[in-house]
Design a protein around this motif. Structure first.
Motif, PDB file in Angstrom:
ATOM      1  N   ASP A   1       0.860  -1.187   0.000  1.00  0.00           N
ATOM      2  CA  ASP A   1       0.000   0.000   0.000  1.00  0.00           C
ATOM      3  C   ASP A   1       0.892   1.230   0.000  1.00  0.00           C
TER       4      ASP A   1
ATOM      5  N   THR B   1      -0.245   4.522   0.216  1.00  0.00           N
ATOM      6  CA  THR B   1      -0.941   5.730   0.695  1.00  0.00           C
ATOM      7  C   THR B   1      -0.028   6.702   1.442  1.00  0.00           C
ATOM      8  N   PHE B   2       0.788   6.166   2.369  1.00  0.00           N
ATOM      9  CA  PHE B   2       1.605   7.048   3.215  1.00  0.00           C
ATOM     10  C   PHE B   2       2.797   7.629   2.466  1.00  0.00           C
ATOM     11  N   TYR B   3       2.994   7.216   1.218  1.00  0.00           N
ATOM     12  CA  TYR B   3       4.138   7.695   0.428  1.00  0.00           C
ATOM     13  C   TYR B   3       3.709   8.635  -0.699  1.00  0.00           C
TER      14      TYR B   3
ATOM     15  N   VAL C   1      -0.581  14.120  -0.475  1.00  0.00           N
ATOM     16  CA  VAL C   1      -1.332  13.883   0.766  1.00  0.00           C
ATOM     17  C   VAL C   1      -2.161  15.083   1.199  1.00  0.00           C
TER      18      VAL C   1
ATOM     19  N   GLY D   1      -6.171  16.035  -0.044  1.00  0.00           N
ATOM     20  CA  GLY D   1      -7.344  15.250   0.284  1.00  0.00           C
ATOM     21  C   GLY D   1      -6.927  13.991   0.992  1.00  0.00           C
ATOM     22  N   LEU D   2      -7.873  13.409   1.696  1.00  0.00           N
ATOM     23  CA  LEU D   2      -7.522  12.261   2.521  1.00  0.00           C
ATOM     24  C   LEU D   2      -7.601  10.973   1.706  1.00  0.00           C
ATOM     25  N   HIS D   3      -6.573  10.157   1.824  1.00  0.00           N
ATOM     26  CA  HIS D   3      -6.579   8.860   1.169  1.00  0.00           C
ATOM     27  C   HIS D   3      -6.591   7.779   2.233  1.00  0.00           C
ATOM     28  N   VAL D   4      -7.531   6.876   2.110  1.00  0.00           N
ATOM     29  CA  VAL D   4      -7.648   5.821   3.113  1.00  0.00           C
ATOM     30  C   VAL D   4      -6.685   4.689   2.763  1.00  0.00           C
ATOM     31  N   ALA D   5      -5.947   4.256   3.766  1.00  0.00           N
ATOM     32  CA  ALA D   5      -4.908   3.256   3.541  1.00  0.00           C
ATOM     33  C   ALA D   5      -5.486   1.849   3.413  1.00  0.00           C
ATOM     34  N   ASN D   6      -4.748   1.000   2.696  1.00  0.00           N
ATOM     35  CA  ASN D   6      -5.074  -0.423   2.619  1.00  0.00           C
ATOM     36  C   ASN D   6      -3.951  -1.219   3.263  1.00  0.00           C
TER      37      ASN D   6
END
Lengths: 308, 165
Positions: free
Chosen positions: B57, B59-61, B65, B68-73
Protein backbone atom coordinates in the motif's frame (compact mmCIF):
# COMPACT_ATOMS: atom_id res chain seq x y z
CA UNK A 1 -13.70 9.50 4.18
CA UNK A 2 -12.36 12.11 6.54
CA UNK A 3 -12.72 13.19 10.14
CA UNK A 4 -15.71 15.37 10.98
CA UNK A 5 -13.51 17.62 13.11
CA UNK A 6 -10.53 19.89 12.58
CA UNK A 7 -9.03 19.25 16.04
CA UNK A 8 -8.97 16.34 18.43
CA UNK A 9 -10.16 18.06 21.59
CA UNK A 10 -12.12 15.21 23.08
CA UNK A 11 -13.92 11.96 22.27
CA UNK A 12 -17.13 13.87 23.03
CA UNK A 13 -16.83 15.69 19.67
CA UNK A 14 -16.13 12.58 17.58
CA UNK A 15 -18.68 10.49 15.71
CA UNK A 16 -18.66 6.71 15.67
CA UNK A 17 -17.38 6.88 12.08
CA UNK A 18 -14.47 9.13 13.16
CA UNK A 19 -13.48 6.61 15.82
CA UNK A 20 -13.70 3.72 13.35
CA UNK A 21 -11.60 5.63 10.80
CA UNK A 22 -8.90 6.35 13.40
CA UNK A 23 -8.84 2.74 14.60
CA UNK A 24 -8.68 1.27 11.09
CA UNK A 25 -5.93 3.71 10.04
CA UNK A 26 -4.00 2.74 13.19
CA UNK A 27 -3.98 -0.89 12.03
CA UNK A 28 -2.02 0.19 8.94
CA UNK A 29 0.41 2.23 11.03
CA UNK A 30 0.97 -0.70 13.38
CA UNK A 31 2.08 -2.67 10.31
CA UNK A 32 4.45 0.19 9.38
CA UNK A 33 5.99 -0.11 12.86
CA UNK A 34 6.92 -3.76 12.15
CA UNK A 35 8.88 -2.88 8.99
CA UNK A 36 12.69 -2.71 8.74
CA UNK A 37 12.34 1.07 8.20
CA UNK A 38 9.65 2.06 10.71
CA UNK A 39 8.99 5.39 9.08
CA UNK A 40 6.84 6.86 6.30
CA UNK A 41 7.24 10.27 4.62
CA UNK A 42 3.56 11.34 4.96
CA UNK A 43 4.02 14.43 7.15
CA UNK A 44 7.45 15.55 6.06
CA UNK A 45 6.12 19.06 5.28
CA UNK A 46 4.40 19.39 8.68
CA UNK A 47 5.86 20.92 11.84
CA UNK A 48 4.37 19.94 15.18
CA UNK A 49 4.95 21.49 18.59
CA UNK A 50 4.49 19.38 21.72
CA UNK A 51 3.35 21.76 24.45
CA UNK A 52 3.52 20.04 27.82
CA UNK A 53 2.37 22.17 30.74
CA UNK A 54 2.14 19.07 32.92
CA UNK A 55 4.44 16.11 33.58
CA UNK A 56 4.27 13.16 31.25
CA UNK A 57 6.45 10.21 30.26
CA UNK A 58 4.43 7.84 28.08
CA UNK A 59 2.23 10.34 26.29
CA UNK A 60 5.04 12.74 25.42
CA UNK A 61 7.43 10.04 24.19
CA UNK A 62 4.61 8.30 22.34
CA UNK A 63 3.53 11.50 20.54
CA UNK A 64 7.10 12.40 19.71
CA UNK A 65 7.79 8.94 18.30
CA UNK A 66 4.56 9.03 16.32
CA UNK A 67 5.55 12.40 14.84
CA UNK A 68 9.04 11.20 13.95
CA UNK A 69 7.71 7.97 12.40
CA UNK A 70 5.55 10.18 10.16
CA UNK A 71 8.60 12.30 9.22
CA UNK A 72 7.15 15.47 10.77
CA UNK A 73 9.48 18.08 12.26
CA UNK A 74 8.96 18.39 15.99
CA UNK A 75 9.70 20.86 18.74
CA UNK A 76 9.23 20.16 22.41
CA UNK A 77 8.09 22.65 24.97
CA UNK A 78 7.96 21.92 28.67
CA UNK A 79 6.90 24.55 31.14
CA UNK A 80 10.02 24.40 33.27
CA UNK A 81 12.78 26.26 31.48
CA UNK A 82 10.34 28.21 29.32
CA UNK A 83 9.01 31.75 29.41
CA UNK A 84 5.72 30.50 30.85
CA UNK A 85 7.64 30.48 34.13
CA UNK A 86 8.21 34.23 33.58
CA UNK A 87 4.48 34.88 33.38
CA UNK A 88 3.72 34.64 29.67
CA UNK A 89 0.11 33.67 28.96
CA UNK A 90 -0.80 30.46 27.13
CA UNK A 91 -2.15 32.32 24.12
CA UNK A 92 0.96 34.50 23.84
CA UNK A 93 3.24 31.48 24.06
CA UNK A 94 1.32 29.62 21.39
CA UNK A 95 1.02 32.62 19.05
CA UNK A 96 4.76 33.17 19.31
CA UNK A 97 5.43 29.54 18.44
CA UNK A 98 2.94 29.62 15.57
CA UNK A 99 4.56 32.72 14.08
CA UNK A 100 7.57 30.48 13.51
CA UNK A 101 5.37 28.48 11.07
CA UNK A 102 4.13 25.55 13.09
CA UNK A 103 1.20 23.55 11.69
CA UNK A 104 -0.05 21.47 14.60
CA UNK A 105 -0.10 21.70 18.38
CA UNK A 106 -0.14 18.71 20.70
CA UNK A 107 -0.99 20.00 24.14
CA UNK A 108 -1.22 18.77 27.70
CA UNK A 109 -2.42 21.27 30.26
CA UNK A 110 -3.50 21.10 33.89
CA UNK A 111 -6.52 23.33 33.22
CA UNK A 112 -9.59 21.58 31.82
CA UNK A 113 -10.67 23.23 28.57
CA UNK A 114 -7.27 24.77 27.76
CA UNK A 115 -7.10 23.14 24.28
CA UNK A 116 -10.71 24.20 23.57
CA UNK A 117 -9.75 27.78 24.39
CA UNK A 118 -6.75 27.59 22.05
CA UNK A 119 -8.84 26.08 19.26
CA UNK A 120 -11.03 29.21 19.29
CA UNK A 121 -8.08 31.55 18.91
CA UNK A 122 -5.47 29.94 16.68
CA UNK A 123 -5.59 28.49 13.15
CA UNK A 124 -3.40 25.39 13.78
CA UNK A 125 -4.87 21.93 14.36
CA UNK A 126 -4.85 20.98 18.03
CA UNK A 127 -4.52 17.53 19.57
CA UNK A 128 -5.46 17.29 23.22
CA UNK A 129 -2.91 15.17 25.09
CA UNK A 130 -4.82 15.51 28.36
CA UNK A 131 -6.50 18.59 29.85
CA UNK A 132 -6.97 18.75 33.62
CA UNK A 133 -9.73 16.38 34.70
CA UNK A 134 -11.62 16.65 31.40
CA UNK A 135 -10.43 14.38 28.56
CA UNK A 136 -7.46 12.38 27.31
CA UNK A 137 -8.76 11.32 23.89
CA UNK A 138 -5.71 9.52 22.48
CA UNK A 139 -5.54 7.35 25.61
CA UNK A 140 -9.16 6.28 25.12
CA UNK A 141 -8.46 5.59 21.44
CA UNK A 142 -5.45 3.41 22.20
CA UNK A 143 -7.43 1.61 24.92
CA UNK A 144 -10.15 0.95 22.36
CA UNK A 145 -7.57 -0.20 19.81
CA UNK A 146 -6.07 -2.60 22.35
CA UNK A 147 -9.51 -4.00 23.23
CA UNK A 148 -10.40 -4.36 19.56
CA UNK A 149 -7.10 -6.15 18.92
CA UNK A 150 -7.72 -8.51 21.83
CA UNK A 151 -11.43 -9.22 21.33
CA UNK A 152 -11.99 -8.41 17.64
CA UNK A 153 -14.86 -6.04 18.40
CA UNK A 154 -15.72 -3.37 20.95
CA UNK A 155 -19.49 -3.56 20.58
CA UNK A 156 -21.08 -5.56 23.37
CA UNK A 157 -17.89 -5.68 25.45
CA UNK A 158 -18.28 -5.27 29.21
CA UNK A 159 -15.77 -2.80 30.61
CA UNK A 160 -15.30 -1.86 34.26
CA UNK A 161 -13.35 1.33 34.97
CA UNK A 162 -11.90 1.08 38.44
CA UNK A 163 -10.37 3.67 40.75
CA UNK A 164 -10.20 7.45 40.89
CA UNK A 165 -13.01 8.31 38.48
CA UNK A 166 -13.43 11.85 39.84
CA UNK A 167 -9.99 13.09 38.81
CA UNK A 168 -9.53 10.91 35.75
CA UNK A 169 -9.63 12.32 32.23
CA UNK A 170 -8.90 8.79 31.04
CA UNK A 171 -12.16 7.59 32.60
CA UNK A 172 -14.27 10.30 30.98
CA UNK A 173 -12.77 9.81 27.51
CA UNK A 174 -13.13 6.04 27.83
CA UNK A 175 -16.77 6.34 28.87
CA UNK A 176 -17.62 8.58 25.89
CA UNK A 177 -15.81 6.28 23.48
CA UNK A 178 -17.11 2.97 24.78
CA UNK A 179 -20.69 4.24 24.83
CA UNK A 180 -20.39 5.53 21.24
CA UNK A 181 -19.00 2.18 20.12
CA UNK A 182 -21.75 0.21 21.84
CA UNK A 183 -19.86 -1.30 24.78
CA UNK A 184 -21.27 -1.57 28.30
CA UNK A 185 -19.45 0.46 30.95
CA UNK A 186 -19.60 0.50 34.73
CA UNK A 187 -17.37 2.37 37.17
CA UNK A 188 -16.11 1.10 40.50
CA UNK A 189 -14.33 2.89 43.35
CA UNK A 190 -14.87 4.57 46.71
CA UNK A 191 -17.96 6.84 46.71
CA UNK A 192 -15.82 9.92 47.36
CA UNK A 193 -13.96 9.33 44.08
CA UNK A 194 -17.06 8.84 41.93
CA UNK A 195 -18.78 12.04 40.77
CA UNK A 196 -22.57 12.11 40.84
CA UNK A 197 -22.84 13.16 37.19
CA UNK A 198 -21.53 9.72 36.18
CA UNK A 199 -25.01 8.25 36.63
CA UNK A 200 -27.10 11.35 36.09
CA UNK A 201 -25.51 12.79 32.97
CA UNK A 202 -23.68 9.83 31.45
CA UNK A 203 -25.92 6.99 32.50
CA UNK A 204 -23.06 4.84 33.77
CA UNK A 205 -23.81 2.31 36.50
CA UNK A 206 -21.76 2.42 39.69
CA UNK A 207 -20.60 -0.68 41.58
CA UNK A 208 -18.92 -0.27 44.95
CA UNK A 209 -17.86 -3.90 45.35
CA UNK A 210 -14.67 -4.64 43.44
CA UNK A 211 -15.30 -8.39 43.28
CA UNK A 212 -18.76 -7.92 41.79
CA UNK A 213 -17.38 -5.46 39.24
CA UNK A 214 -14.64 -7.86 38.17
CA UNK A 215 -17.06 -10.78 38.06
CA UNK A 216 -19.25 -8.84 35.64
CA UNK A 217 -16.65 -7.47 33.24
CA UNK A 218 -14.55 -8.71 30.30
CA UNK A 219 -12.04 -5.89 30.71
CA UNK A 220 -10.96 -4.04 33.84
CA UNK A 221 -9.39 -0.67 33.08
CA UNK A 222 -7.66 0.19 36.34
CA UNK A 223 -6.79 3.82 37.08
CA UNK A 224 -4.20 5.45 39.26
CA UNK A 225 -5.15 7.29 42.45
CA UNK A 226 -4.27 10.88 41.56
CA UNK A 227 -3.04 12.16 44.91
CA UNK A 228 -1.63 15.28 43.22
CA UNK A 229 -5.17 16.39 42.37
CA UNK A 230 -6.62 15.74 45.83
CA UNK A 231 -6.46 18.83 48.03
CA UNK A 232 -8.27 17.11 50.86
CA UNK A 233 -8.12 13.43 51.74
CA UNK A 234 -10.88 11.47 50.02
CA UNK A 235 -10.09 8.11 51.63
CA UNK A 236 -8.25 7.13 54.80
CA UNK A 237 -5.00 5.68 53.51
CA UNK A 238 -3.44 4.05 50.46
CA UNK A 239 -3.24 0.81 52.45
CA UNK A 240 -6.96 0.91 53.09
CA UNK A 241 -7.62 1.66 49.42
CA UNK A 242 -5.49 -1.32 48.46
CA UNK A 243 -7.45 -3.58 50.81
CA UNK A 244 -10.82 -2.43 49.49
CA UNK A 245 -10.14 -1.81 45.76
CA UNK A 246 -6.64 -3.11 45.00
CA UNK A 247 -6.46 -6.00 42.52
CA UNK A 248 -4.22 -8.94 43.30
CA UNK A 249 -3.79 -12.44 41.93
CA UNK A 250 -5.82 -14.01 44.74
CA UNK A 251 -8.80 -11.84 43.86
CA UNK A 252 -8.49 -12.65 40.14
CA UNK A 253 -8.16 -16.38 40.86
CA UNK A 254 -11.34 -16.28 42.94
CA UNK A 255 -13.34 -15.11 39.90
CA UNK A 256 -12.91 -18.42 38.03
CA UNK A 257 -12.93 -16.56 34.72
CA UNK A 258 -10.41 -14.74 32.57
CA UNK A 259 -10.55 -10.98 32.42
CA UNK A 260 -8.19 -8.55 30.70
CA UNK A 261 -6.38 -6.01 32.88
CA UNK A 262 -5.58 -2.60 31.44
CA UNK A 263 -3.93 0.44 33.02
CA UNK A 264 -3.07 3.80 31.41
CA UNK A 265 0.06 4.19 33.58
CA UNK A 266 1.88 5.23 35.62
CA UNK A 267 1.08 2.32 37.94
CA UNK A 268 1.28 2.73 41.70
CA UNK A 269 2.29 -0.84 42.47
CA UNK A 270 0.73 -2.14 45.64
CA UNK A 271 -2.04 0.46 45.56
CA UNK A 272 -4.47 -0.13 42.67
CA UNK A 273 -2.61 -3.10 41.18
CA UNK A 274 -0.29 -5.63 42.78
CA UNK A 275 2.80 -6.61 40.82
CA UNK A 276 1.63 -10.20 40.27
CA UNK A 277 -1.35 -8.77 38.32
CA UNK A 278 0.40 -5.87 36.55
CA UNK A 279 3.07 -8.25 35.20
CA UNK A 280 0.76 -11.26 34.97
CA UNK A 281 -0.67 -13.07 31.94
CA UNK A 282 -3.99 -11.16 31.97
CA UNK A 283 -2.31 -7.77 31.72
CA UNK A 284 -2.10 -6.02 28.31
CA UNK A 285 -0.57 -2.88 29.80
CA UNK A 286 2.55 -2.92 27.63
CA UNK A 287 0.50 -3.70 24.50
CA UNK A 288 -1.42 -0.51 25.25
CA UNK A 289 1.83 1.46 25.22
CA UNK A 290 2.94 -0.17 21.96
CA UNK A 291 -0.42 0.55 20.31
CA UNK A 292 -0.27 4.16 21.52
CA UNK A 293 2.28 5.10 18.88
CA UNK A 294 0.23 3.63 16.01
CA UNK A 295 -2.98 5.28 17.25
CA UNK A 296 -1.30 8.69 17.62
CA UNK A 297 0.19 8.34 14.14
CA UNK A 298 -3.33 7.75 12.82
CA UNK A 299 -4.69 10.82 14.63
CA UNK A 300 -1.90 13.11 13.40
CA UNK A 301 -2.08 11.73 9.86
CA UNK A 302 -5.84 12.18 9.64
CA UNK A 303 -5.81 15.71 11.10
CA UNK A 304 -2.93 16.85 8.88
CA UNK A 305 -4.64 15.62 5.74
CA UNK A 306 -7.64 17.88 5.76
CA UNK A 307 -8.49 19.28 2.37
CA UNK A 308 -7.56 22.90 2.09
CA UNK B 1 -8.19 -10.24 -21.01
CA UNK B 2 -7.43 -13.79 -19.89
CA UNK B 3 -5.00 -14.25 -22.79
CA UNK B 4 -3.23 -11.00 -21.99
CA UNK B 5 -2.77 -11.98 -18.35
CA UNK B 6 -1.38 -15.37 -19.43
CA UNK B 7 1.06 -13.60 -21.74
CA UNK B 8 2.20 -11.25 -18.96
CA UNK B 9 2.75 -14.22 -16.64
CA UNK B 10 4.83 -15.99 -19.31
CA UNK B 11 6.88 -12.88 -20.01
CA UNK B 12 7.67 -12.48 -16.30
CA UNK B 13 8.64 -16.17 -16.17
CA UNK B 14 10.88 -15.90 -19.25
CA UNK B 15 13.11 -13.44 -17.49
CA UNK B 16 13.57 -15.51 -14.33
CA UNK B 17 17.28 -15.82 -13.67
CA UNK B 18 19.27 -18.22 -11.52
CA UNK B 19 21.02 -15.48 -9.52
CA UNK B 20 18.04 -13.67 -8.08
CA UNK B 21 14.79 -15.11 -6.77
CA UNK B 22 11.76 -13.50 -8.37
CA UNK B 23 8.97 -12.09 -6.18
CA UNK B 24 5.71 -10.45 -7.23
CA UNK B 25 4.32 -7.42 -5.40
CA UNK B 26 0.87 -6.04 -6.24
CA UNK B 27 0.03 -2.41 -5.57
CA UNK B 28 -3.05 -1.73 -3.42
CA UNK B 29 -5.88 -1.46 -3.99
CA UNK B 30 -6.57 -2.08 -7.69
CA UNK B 31 -3.31 -3.69 -8.75
CA UNK B 32 -4.12 -6.67 -6.54
CA UNK B 33 -6.79 -8.06 -8.87
CA UNK B 34 -4.22 -8.33 -11.66
CA UNK B 35 -1.36 -9.58 -9.46
CA UNK B 36 -3.62 -12.28 -7.95
CA UNK B 37 -4.30 -13.62 -11.45
CA UNK B 38 -0.70 -13.38 -12.61
CA UNK B 39 0.53 -15.22 -9.51
CA UNK B 40 -2.16 -17.90 -9.94
CA UNK B 41 -1.11 -18.37 -13.58
CA UNK B 42 2.59 -18.56 -12.73
CA UNK B 43 1.87 -21.11 -10.01
CA UNK B 44 0.18 -23.40 -12.56
CA UNK B 45 3.38 -23.39 -14.66
CA UNK B 46 6.25 -23.67 -12.20
CA UNK B 47 7.04 -26.61 -9.90
CA UNK B 48 6.92 -26.29 -6.98
CA UNK B 49 4.20 -23.63 -7.23
CA UNK B 50 5.67 -21.27 -4.69
CA UNK B 51 6.43 -17.84 -6.09
CA UNK B 52 6.64 -15.33 -3.23
CA UNK B 53 3.82 -12.79 -3.41
CA UNK B 54 3.23 -9.60 -1.44
CA UNK B 55 0.89 -6.61 -1.40
CA UNK B 56 2.05 -3.03 -1.03
CA UNK B 57 0.00 0.00 0.00
CA UNK B 58 1.48 3.33 -1.03
CA UNK B 59 -0.94 5.73 0.70
CA UNK B 60 1.61 7.05 3.21
CA UNK B 61 4.14 7.70 0.43
CA UNK B 62 1.93 9.77 -1.89
CA UNK B 63 3.10 13.20 -2.99
CA UNK B 64 -0.44 14.63 -2.87
CA UNK B 65 -1.33 13.88 0.77
CA UNK B 66 -2.35 17.45 1.40
CA UNK B 67 -4.88 17.54 -1.44
CA UNK B 68 -7.34 15.25 0.28
CA UNK B 69 -7.52 12.26 2.52
CA UNK B 70 -6.58 8.86 1.17
CA UNK B 71 -7.65 5.82 3.11
CA UNK B 72 -4.91 3.26 3.54
CA UNK B 73 -5.07 -0.42 2.62
CA UNK B 74 -3.19 -3.38 3.97
CA UNK B 75 0.49 -3.90 3.23
CA UNK B 76 1.49 -7.54 3.43
CA UNK B 77 5.08 -8.38 2.55
CA UNK B 78 6.13 -11.23 4.86
CA UNK B 79 9.40 -12.04 3.12
CA UNK B 80 12.75 -10.37 2.58
CA UNK B 81 13.20 -8.49 -0.71
CA UNK B 82 16.96 -8.01 -0.26
CA UNK B 83 18.81 -8.95 -3.49
CA UNK B 84 15.68 -10.27 -5.17
CA UNK B 85 14.09 -9.47 -8.50
CA UNK B 86 10.87 -7.64 -7.65
CA UNK B 87 8.07 -7.35 -10.21
CA UNK B 88 5.65 -4.56 -9.27
CA UNK B 89 2.14 -5.06 -10.63
CA UNK B 90 -0.53 -2.39 -11.15
CA UNK B 91 -3.59 -2.05 -13.36
CA UNK B 92 -3.07 1.30 -15.10
CA UNK B 93 0.15 3.29 -15.60
CA UNK B 94 -0.50 6.93 -16.40
CA UNK B 95 1.33 9.83 -14.70
CA UNK B 96 3.83 7.48 -13.03
CA UNK B 97 3.33 9.06 -9.61
CA UNK B 98 1.89 5.93 -8.01
CA UNK B 99 4.90 3.92 -9.18
CA UNK B 100 7.26 6.61 -7.85
CA UNK B 101 5.57 6.27 -4.44
CA UNK B 102 5.66 2.47 -4.72
CA UNK B 103 9.42 2.53 -5.37
CA UNK B 104 9.95 4.66 -2.25
CA UNK B 105 7.75 2.38 -0.19
CA UNK B 106 9.45 -0.73 -1.58
CA UNK B 107 12.94 0.49 -0.76
CA UNK B 108 11.94 0.81 2.91
CA UNK B 109 11.66 -2.99 2.94
CA UNK B 110 15.19 -3.59 1.69
CA UNK B 111 17.43 -3.32 -1.36
CA UNK B 112 16.20 -5.46 -4.24
CA UNK B 113 18.63 -6.55 -6.97
CA UNK B 114 16.23 -5.34 -9.62
CA UNK B 115 12.74 -3.84 -9.82
CA UNK B 116 10.50 -4.34 -12.86
CA UNK B 117 7.05 -3.00 -13.64
CA UNK B 118 4.13 -4.92 -15.08
CA UNK B 119 0.88 -3.11 -15.99
CA UNK B 120 -2.30 -4.14 -17.74
CA UNK B 121 -2.84 -0.75 -19.40
CA UNK B 122 -0.15 1.76 -20.31
CA UNK B 123 -1.63 5.24 -21.00
CA UNK B 124 1.29 6.44 -23.01
CA UNK B 125 0.66 10.18 -23.02
CA UNK B 126 0.92 12.59 -20.08
CA UNK B 127 3.56 10.73 -18.13
CA UNK B 128 4.83 13.14 -15.46
CA UNK B 129 7.85 11.13 -14.34
CA UNK B 130 10.45 9.10 -16.27
CA UNK B 131 8.87 5.69 -15.59
CA UNK B 132 8.21 3.01 -18.22
CA UNK B 133 6.72 -0.48 -17.89
CA UNK B 134 8.71 -3.66 -18.60
CA UNK B 135 5.61 -5.75 -19.29
CA UNK B 136 2.51 -4.17 -20.83
CA UNK B 137 -0.88 -5.75 -21.43
CA UNK B 138 -2.01 -3.07 -23.86
CA UNK B 139 -0.70 0.42 -24.62
CA UNK B 140 -3.36 3.02 -25.39
CA UNK B 141 -3.38 6.68 -26.37
CA UNK B 142 -5.82 8.84 -24.41
CA UNK B 143 -6.64 12.46 -23.72
CA UNK B 144 -6.06 13.95 -20.27
CA UNK B 145 -9.81 14.51 -19.94
CA UNK B 146 -10.53 10.82 -20.41
CA UNK B 147 -10.53 8.20 -17.67
CA UNK B 148 -9.46 4.60 -17.98
CA UNK B 149 -11.06 2.13 -15.62
CA UNK B 150 -10.33 -1.56 -15.27
CA UNK B 151 -13.25 -3.59 -13.91
CA UNK B 152 -12.83 -7.04 -12.42
CA UNK B 153 -15.33 -9.84 -11.91
CA UNK B 154 -14.66 -9.78 -8.16
CA UNK B 155 -15.78 -6.15 -7.90
CA UNK B 156 -17.85 -5.29 -10.97
CA UNK B 157 -19.17 -8.69 -12.21
CA UNK B 158 -17.24 -8.47 -15.50
CA UNK B 159 -13.58 -8.27 -16.57
CA UNK B 160 -13.28 -5.23 -18.85
CA UNK B 161 -11.31 -2.07 -19.57
CA UNK B 162 -13.44 0.99 -20.26
CA UNK B 163 -12.61 4.42 -21.54
CA UNK B 164 -14.75 7.15 -19.96
CA UNK B 165 -15.01 10.38 -21.97
Amino acid sequence: MKLSTKHLLGIKDLTKEDIQLILSTAINFKEVLQRPVKKVPSLRDVTIVNLFYENSTRTRISFELAEKRLSADTINFTVSGSSAAKGETLLDTVNNILSMKVDMVVMRHNASGAPHFLAKHIPAAIVNAGDGINEHPTQALLDAYSMQEKFGNIEGLKVAIIGDILHSRVALSNIYLLQKMGAEVIVCGPPTLIPTYITEALGVKVEYNIKKALQWCDVANVLRIQLERQNQPLFSSLREYNLAFGINKKLLDSLHKEIVIMHPGPINRGVELDSDVADGPYSIILNQVENGVAVRMAVLYLLANREQ
Amino acid sequence: MGLTIKRLAHQILENISQENTTVIIGIQPRGIFLSDKIVATINTIIHPATIQYGKLDITFYRDDVRSGLHVANKTDINFDIENKRVVLVDDVLWTGRTIRAALDALLDFGRPAKVELCVLIDRRFNRELPIQPDYTGRAIDTLVSEKVKVNWKEMNEVDEVILIQ
